[in-house]
Design a protein around this motif. Structure first.
Motif, PDB file in Angstrom:
ATOM      1  N   SER A 125       0.856  -1.189   0.000  1.00  0.00           N
ATOM      2  CA  SER A 125       0.000   0.000   0.000  1.00  0.00           C
ATOM      3  C   SER A 125       0.890   1.236   0.000  1.00  0.00           C
ATOM      4  O   SER A 125       2.105   1.137   0.151  1.00  0.00           O
ATOM      5  N   ASN A 126       0.273   2.380  -0.128  1.00  0.00           N
ATOM      6  CA  ASN A 126       1.015   3.634  -0.161  1.00  0.00           C
ATOM      7  C   ASN A 126       1.352   4.162   1.225  1.00  0.00           C
ATOM      8  O   ASN A 126       1.880   5.254   1.361  1.00  0.00           O
ATOM      9  N   GLY A 127       1.027   3.399   2.241  1.00  0.00           N
ATOM     10  CA  GLY A 127       1.408   3.787   3.593  1.00  0.00           C
ATOM     11  C   GLY A 127       0.685   5.011   4.107  1.00  0.00           C
ATOM     12  O   GLY A 127      -0.494   5.149   3.870  1.00  0.00           O
ATOM     13  N   PRO A 128       1.377   5.848   4.799  1.00  0.00           N
ATOM     14  CA  PRO A 128       2.824   6.052   4.772  1.00  0.00           C
ATOM     15  C   PRO A 128       3.555   4.990   5.592  1.00  0.00           C
ATOM     16  O   PRO A 128       3.136   4.656   6.697  1.00  0.00           O
ATOM     17  N   TRP A 129       4.611   4.461   5.032  1.00  0.00           N
ATOM     18  CA  TRP A 129       5.434   3.472   5.715  1.00  0.00           C
ATOM     19  C   TRP A 129       6.870   3.952   5.760  1.00  0.00           C
ATOM     20  O   TRP A 129       7.338   4.630   4.842  1.00  0.00           O
TER      21      TRP A 129
END
Length: 179
Positions: A125-129
């Motif tokens: 996924s695009n997080g945010p991570w």
């Protein structure tokens, strides 16, 4: 869907441009700086980014899965949004916004104790991570420990080679963010 990855620790002046953009994007008014904060940040940070579409990330995750660089886990939830909306966020005391941002940063950096590599959920996924240095180092160690024939097979693909090169660079820059 795209994956926008960036070194966690940017060199100057890109680090200042990112900070200024993040601050400006929280403000009640549109950016009034010249050049606009987003434009300056985008230009200065471009050399420290890696972009993948959904297919490219799927390919990279597949190679990482095959070499033990990632592990399966369930992400813990991010902190609840305790604001009544964007106007409440913008007018909130800075310490309240800072507390939320700190909790979000902690959630974005989560790992599973005892497991090695990068949790796969950070790459789905695009997080945010935030994928920290230690996670990347462990993933690269797992890659090196995989069979030479598997590495040779994967390294026939230019995207895989670029991905590995980029991962190696991020070790010296605090890891990377996923957005």
């Amino acid at each position: 869907m795209t994956y926008d990855l960036e070194w966690a620790d940017l060199p100057e002046p890109a680090a200042t441009a990112r900070s200024r953009y993040e601050t400006c994007s929280d403000l009640e008014y549109l950016c009034v700086h010249a050049p606009p904060c987003l434009d300056e940040y985008s230009t200065l940070a471009a050399a420290y980014q890696f972009h993948l579409n959904i297919s490219g990330m799927g390919f990279c995750r597949g190679g990482m899965r095959r070499t033990g660089m990632i592990y399966q886990a369930t992400a813990q939830p991010f902190p609840g949004w305790h604001f009544d909306g964007i106007d409440d966020w913008r007018s909130a005391d800075q310490s309240r916004r800072d507390a939320y941002n700190e909790a979000e940063r902690a959630a974005s950096a989560q790992t599973v104790p005892g497991l090695v590599g990068i949790p796969e959920f950070k790459l789905t996924s695009n997080g945010p991570w935030l994928v920290g240095t230690r996670e990347v180092e462990q993933a690269l160690d797992c890659y090196q420990a995989s069979s030479p024939s598997l590495r040779a097979e994967l390294e026939r693909d230019d995207l895989w080679v670029a991905w590995l090169d980029w991962l190696r660079l991020t070790v010296m820059h605090g890891g990377f963010t996923v957005r």
